[in-house]
Write an enzyme that holds these catalytic residues in place. Structure first.
Site: not given
Ligand code: ZN
Length: 438
Positions: A241, A384
């Site tokens: 992400d 991430h």
């Molecule tokens: Zn996020």
């Protein structure tokens, strides 16, 4: 006496002649006083304006409307000013035929004369506009449009265009009884705009209503599972992400994926995506899946609007020519509204079954250990792409999972391979087979 009599005769004759002249003048004047060029203008659904020109010197006008039942004109208004040659008629019914007549009049203190003939006009009010109630991507380049019915319409015209201003539209007609149309063979990965309007046919001419609201929707190709994925072997979907950007972590993750022919899914923030063209192009080239993570990642849950989601899709499309095919809500909070927008935008939603907490720990070893100890067949792993520590972990995780026999696939591939069907837009997946209750 004789002279007086003659004089009286003379005055009488003069008076008589004057009366005759006055009568002739009035009769002549009225026959010349009339209305010409009567037109209906500014025609709306429930109103219109009659406009005409005056001939002669009238004192005013009388306006008539034909009573459909009696088939005769009835007075509906009067204007006592010859200068006013417009008359607005309101409270009309939509999509109806109306006949109007306007006569000029002249008046004296005792009498009113209307012109013998009046200007006449026959016209039809506009049909009420309809609303598009649903525009849905069906499958492989097919989009279905549904609109409300207008019972007075004789049919509909539908326009489809790639531009919001409907330049060079594709126009199709629908019958009176139809309230839906499927556009097929649309280009994949293209945004389309749609609008509808009612048509009524009166006296051989078509009257078009105002356009409906505009629906915009993206056309895709059906998702097909790549031949390199074996549905019978275990698989995991790594997801990343919040990127791209900030540092070289994303490029390092892509280097690892490239080296091991692995794929992953990237839920990107619109503002980050639009400033990293090369990164996005590389993700496309590597067969990675592009995900939507809202345009600015500044709102959560119920604060997220359709615009936050659509703007992100547009940013990704403008940057690399591909629309994102899935959505993840910032922080993972989804609402009914978000699911509806994603359904309309043809995006399944992905939660996760393995949370590495990489953003919290910023510790490559912890991330590595967590994935290697918990991830199993069918899992969706949350990471991430913006932390160096995550890239460090991924450099070890990818070759080791592959060595353990896992295929590293995108989220669409995971669902398709595990369920036999492509992921469903608007549905939120926790794993390939577990769906979050709405
Ligand atoms: Zn996020």
């Amino acid at each position: 006496m004789k002279g007086n009599l003659k004089k009286q005769y003379g005055v009488g004759l003069l008076l008589f002649l004057m009366i005759i002249a006055a009568v002739i003048f009035i009769v002549f004047g009225i026959s010349e006083t009339k209305v010409s060029g009567l037109k209906a203008e500014d025609i709306k659904e429930n109103s219109l304006v009659l406009h005409w020109e005056a001939k002669g010197k009238p004192n005013g006008y009388v306006i008539y409307q034909k009573d459909v039942v009696l088939n005769e004109f009835k007075e509906i208004g009067r204007i006592d000013d010859s200068e006013i040659t417009d008359f607005k008629i309101e409270d009309l019914e939509q999509a109806q035929q109306y006949d109007f007549m306007v006569k000029a009049y002249k008046s004296t203190a005792k009498k009113v004369w209307e012109s013998k003939t009046g200007g006449e006009v026959s016209t039809c009010t506009l049909p009420d506009p309809v609303n598009i109630t649903s525009a849905v991507y069906v499958d492989d380049g097919n989009i279905e449009l549904i609109w409300q019915e207008n019972e007075s319409a004789d049919g509909y015209k539908i326009e489809c265009s790639k531009s919001a201003d409907f330049k060079k539209p594709l126009t199709v007609s629908a019958e009176k009884s139809e309230t839906k149309h499927i556009f097929d063979k649309l280009d994949s990965d293209s945004g389309y705009y749609f609008r509808v309007r009612c048509i009524v046919s009166r006296d051989g001419t078509e009257v078009c209503g105002e356009w409906s609201n505009t629906a915009d929707i993206i056309s895709f190709d059906d998702f097909k599972l790549s031949e390199t994925v074996d549905p019978d072997k275990p698989m995991i979907a790594l997801t990343f992400d919040d990127g791209p950007g900030y540092n070289d972590a994303s490029d390092r993750i892509l280097d690892v994926l490239e080296k091991y022919h692995a794929k992953a899914t990237f839920f990107m923030v619109g503002t980050n995506a639009e400033s990293h063209k090369k990164n996005l192009q590389r993700k496309v080239e590597l067969g990675c899946e592009l995900g939507n993570h809202t345009y600015s990642h500044t709102k959560y849950g119920s604060k997220i609007t359709a615009k936050d989601i659509k703007d992100c899709s547009e940013a990704i499309y403008k940057t690399c020519g591909k629309y994102p095919t899935c959505f993840r809500s910032p922080g993972g909070q989804t609402t009914k509204e978000i699911r509806e927008v994603c359904k309309a935008e043809n995006m399944p939603i992905y939660f996760w079954s393995v949370d590495t907490n990489d953003w919290k720990f910023r510790d490559a070893k912890k991330v590595y250990n967590h994935v290697m100890n918990t991830a199993k067949d069918g899992d969706i792993v949350l990471m991430h792409e913006i932390y160096g520590t995550t890239a460090d972990a991924v450099e070890k995780i990818v070759p080791e999972l592959i060595a353990e026999g896992y295929q590293l696939v995108t989220v669409s591939e995971l669902v398709k391979a595990k369920t036999g069907n492509p992921p469903v837009a608007g549905q939120e997946y926790i794993t390939a087979q577990r769906i979050k209750a709405s």
